[in-house]
Design a protein around this motif. Sequence first.
Motif, PDB file in Angstrom:
ATOM      1  N   LEU A  71       0.831  -1.208   0.000  1.00 51.61           N
ATOM      2  CA  LEU A  71       0.000   0.000   0.000  1.00 51.61           C
ATOM      3  C   LEU A  71       0.866   1.259   0.000  1.00 51.61           C
ATOM      4  CD1 LEU A  71      -2.915  -0.954   2.406  1.00 51.61           C
ATOM      5  CD2 LEU A  71      -3.023  -0.624  -0.062  1.00 51.61           C
ATOM      6  N   LEU A  72       1.981   1.216   0.732  1.00 56.85           N
ATOM      7  CA  LEU A  72       2.896   2.364   0.709  1.00 56.85           C
ATOM      8  C   LEU A  72       3.478   2.553  -0.683  1.00 56.85           C
ATOM      9  CD1 LEU A  72       4.895   2.173   4.069  1.00 56.85           C
ATOM     10  CD2 LEU A  72       3.123   3.810   3.424  1.00 56.85           C
ATOM     11  N   ASP A  73       3.803   1.440  -1.376  1.00 57.67           N
ATOM     12  CA  ASP A  73       4.300   1.532  -2.756  1.00 57.67           C
ATOM     13  C   ASP A  73       3.287   2.244  -3.640  1.00 57.67           C
ATOM     14  OD1 ASP A  73       6.812   0.335  -2.576  1.00 57.67           O
ATOM     15  OD2 ASP A  73       6.019  -1.685  -2.912  1.00 57.67           O
ATOM     16  N   ARG A  74       2.034   1.825  -3.551  1.00 59.90           N
ATOM     17  CA  ARG A  74       0.985   2.422  -4.389  1.00 59.90           C
ATOM     18  C   ARG A  74       0.778   3.894  -4.037  1.00 59.90           C
ATOM     19  NH1 ARG A  74      -0.772   3.932  -8.610  1.00 59.90           N
ATOM     20  NH2 ARG A  74      -2.993   4.204  -8.850  1.00 59.90           N
ATOM     21  N   ALA A  75       0.794   4.226  -2.745  1.00 60.02           N
ATOM     22  CA  ALA A  75       0.632   5.616  -2.323  1.00 60.02           C
ATOM     23  C   ALA A  75       1.805   6.474  -2.818  1.00 60.02           C
ATOM     24  CB  ALA A  75       0.516   5.695  -0.805  1.00 60.02           C
ATOM     25  N   ALA A  76       3.024   5.905  -2.841  1.00 64.05           N
ATOM     26  CA  ALA A  76       4.190   6.637  -3.350  1.00 64.05           C
ATOM     27  C   ALA A  76       4.029   6.925  -4.844  1.00 64.05           C
ATOM     28  CB  ALA A  76       5.475   5.850  -3.087  1.00 64.05           C
ATOM     29  N   GLU A  77       3.473   5.953  -5.591  1.00 70.83           N
ATOM     30  CA  GLU A  77       3.218   6.173  -7.019  1.00 70.83           C
ATOM     31  C   GLU A  77       2.208   7.301  -7.213  1.00 70.83           C
ATOM     32  OE1 GLU A  77       1.858   2.337  -8.350  1.00 70.83           O
ATOM     33  OE2 GLU A  77       3.881   1.704  -8.920  1.00 70.83           O
ATOM     34  N   ILE A  78       1.168   7.289  -6.413  1.00 72.70           N
ATOM     35  CA  ILE A  78       0.129   8.331  -6.509  1.00 72.70           C
ATOM     36  C   ILE A  78       0.746   9.695  -6.170  1.00 72.70           C
ATOM     37  CG2 ILE A  78      -2.004   9.197  -5.477  1.00 72.70           C
ATOM     38  CD1 ILE A  78      -2.813   6.200  -5.139  1.00 72.70           C
ATOM     39  N   PHE A  79       1.541   9.742  -5.107  1.00 72.57           N
ATOM     40  CA  PHE A  79       2.167  11.002  -4.707  1.00 72.57           C
ATOM     41  C   PHE A  79       3.093  11.520  -5.813  1.00 72.57           C
ATOM     42  CE2 PHE A  79       5.693  13.372  -2.800  1.00 72.57           C
ATOM     43  CZ  PHE A  79       4.996  14.369  -2.128  1.00 72.57           C
ATOM     44  N   ALA A  80       3.894  10.629  -6.401  1.00 71.14           N
ATOM     45  CA  ALA A  80       4.848  11.033  -7.441  1.00 71.14           C
ATOM     46  C   ALA A  80       4.155  11.366  -8.753  1.00 71.14           C
ATOM     47  CB  ALA A  80       5.879   9.924  -7.666  1.00 71.14           C
ATOM     48  N   GLY A  81       2.975  10.797  -8.981  1.00 67.39           N
ATOM     49  CA  GLY A  81       2.265  11.045 -10.238  1.00 67.39           C
ATOM     50  C   GLY A  81       2.751  10.163 -11.373  1.00 67.39           C
TER      51      GLY A  81
END
Length: 165
Positions: free
Chosen positions: A18-28
């Motif tokens: 979930l942290l991986d996915r949230a990092a992708e969302i944050f980075a765009g």
Amino acid sequence: MLSLLLLLSATAPTDLALLDRAAEIFAGARQGEPGGPIAPIDRRLRLSACGSSPEFTWRTDAHDAIVIRCPDPRGWRIFVSVRAAPAVPAVQQAVAAKPVKEEPVIRRGDPVMLEAGDTGFAVSADGVAMADAAPGERLQVKVDGAKAPVQAIAVEAGKAKLPGW
């Protein structure tokens, strides 16, 4: 993204996927893509449960890494490296970054009047330029009677001012 962060705060221990996915969302950008995380978070990490939503920020203005932090008093902090976004082609950088060089208004060996002053007073001295300088550039001026040259800022032909005045 809010629902993803709320889900993150409810998990125990912290779910790295979930942290991986949230990092992708944050980075765009997705993992492996320019602007996205380089690799997944190391699965050997055992992060304690976070009582509130993790915070995502950029490590620097260069956007080279994401900082994920648990704001709890005994929380944790990890860094996720980000793949560099494609750079502007060198030709465009050279054209955009190439400043227009102004012609010198003072040449080496020219007589120069140095000025300094403020409201109500002005002081001037004569000297000789030790280098070429365009308006706003610094140069050394040899002043009669002084042991060492002084630094001045070129104003116009034959005229310079002392820095800070």
